[in-house]
Each structure stands twice: as C-alpha cells, then as structure tokens.
Design an enzyme around this catalytic site. Structure first.
Site, short mmCIF file in Angstrom:
data_model
loop_
_atom_site.label_atom_id
_atom_site.label_comp_id
_atom_site.label_asym_id
_atom_site.label_seq_id
_atom_site.Cartn_x
_atom_site.Cartn_y
_atom_site.Cartn_z
CB CYS A 141 25.59 40.95 10.02
SG CYS A 141 25.52 39.23 9.73
CB CYS B 172 28.48 39.29 8.84
SG CYS B 172 27.03 39.24 7.99
#
Length: 107
Positions: free
Chosen positions: A29, A32
C-alpha cells in the site's frame, strides 16, 4: 517506533488502560508506506501518553475483520478498552493526526 500489533496481542494492548491508536496497513500500500515514518515519529513523541501501533492486514486478519477494515490505511482510536468514534481512512498529514490524538486524549 510504532508497536507491532498482532491478533495475539491486540486485545491485551487495547485493554491496557492507555489510549491506543492502531494503523491498519500493508507493505504493498503506497499511502501506508508513505505514512509509516510519520506514524513512527508520533509513536515516539507520544509514547508516554498513547500507544501507537501498526497492524499488518496481510499477516494478521482477525482484528481487521472484527472492525470491518475495508480500505487501508485506516486508523482506529481506542480509549478505556473501547473503540471510540474516531476513525481515519486514507493518507493523513501530521496536523490531522495530532489533532485526532489530542481529541482522543481529551475524551
């Protein structure tokens, strides 16, 4: 550095009595990974007042199912052993995170 939260230790950490913030994330991600250094910095800055941890949704699964995590990054905030109504989804900046941490401490 943020604490590693797993299915095995999550309930104990949440029930510890300290306010807790859990960052649900994964290595694939992009947002993230971009937020990861900020999460680690905040964990260090607030370590005496708030437990800030990271929960890898690819390595664990029970907690993300329990709290219906549908997108990452998602941050959940807990106080007194219970989930609060504070929930952030998507990439966040320092000012937003610090405001939500203060809101958690003020609850």
């Amino acid at each position: 550095m943020a604490l590693t939260i797993t299915d095995a230790n999550a309930q104990e950490i949440i029930a510890s009595g300290k306010p807790v913030i859990i960052d649900f994330w994964a290595t694939w991600c992009g947002p993230c990974m971009a937020m990861s250094p900020l999460i680690d910095e905040l964990a260090k800055e607030y370590e005496d007042r708030v437990v800030i941890g990271k929960y890898n949704v690819d390595e664990e699964g029970d907690l993300s199912s329990e709290y219906r995590i549908m997108s990452i990054p998602t941050l959940l905030f807990f106080k007194d052993g219970k989930k609060t109504d504070i929930r952030l989804a998507g990439s966040q900046n320092r000012a937003t995170l610090e405001a939500k941490i203060q809101e958690l401490l003020d609850k």
